[in-house]
Motif scaffolding. Structure first.
Motif: not given
Length: 187
Positions: A91-95
């Protein structure tokens, strides 16, 4: 719905922007500073972030312009683990302002300069799951940006940022919906 913004730079404009949004729309978005200025030890910084995140339940943690390596406890709790079989378990995203894996570990305009130096036909923006290693988690969405012959690192970076602003809200929404479906046994 955004419930919490954690910013690593005390002087960032996000504090004023969130305050204005809260006032204008009657929102209650918390905005806190947790960074090396007030937590010089990376472990203390990570623990402060974990403590802040534990105050509520969130569907997603999205890193945007966060220029520090995510600590192992954060990744273990929210990010990609080697035994996962689906990106929707995390549940952790990076752009990232480039296409992966070509530009892994790079940041900002450095990605665009690399794209130009290598003569690549496309730059782009990638949304990926955060893992222990920089930019190595599963890719959620990728948007290519054509390189023009007259592009500089600055002009290409501006085009990538425009693409990010265009697609990021929908990509994040799609991820949250797919994750909730996955958690209910639907994917």
């Amino acid at each position: 719905e955004v419930g919490l913004v954690i910013c690593s730079k005390k002087s960032a404009g996000i504090f004023d922007r969130v305050e204005k949004l809260n006032t204008k729309y009657g929102l209650d978005i918390k905005c806190v500073h947790i960074g090396k200025e007030n937590y010089p030890n990376p472990t203390d910084e990570e623990n402060a972030i974990l403590n802040m995140l534990s105050t509520e339940e969130f569907d997603l943690i999205a890193l945007m312009g966060y220029m520090r390596k995510i600590g192992p406890n954060m990744v273990s709790k929210y990010g990609w683990k080697d035994d996962y079989t689906s990106p929707y378990q995390a549940m952790m995203l990076n752009t990232h302002p480039g296409l992966l894996p070509e530009s892994a570990g790079m940041y900002g305009r450095n990605v665009q300069q690399y794209t130009l130096d290598m003569g690549l036909p496309f730059g782009g923006q990638t949304l990926h799951v955060v893992s222990e290693e920089y930019d190595e988690g599963p890719i959620i969405a990728e948007h290519k940006v054509a390189v023009s012959p007259d592009d500089t690192a600055d002009t290409l970076f501006a085009k990538v940022q425009d693409t990010e602003k265009e697609y990021l809200p929908k990509d994040i929404d799609n991820f949250i919906k797919a994750r909730l479906k996955y958690l209910k046994g639907g994917l």
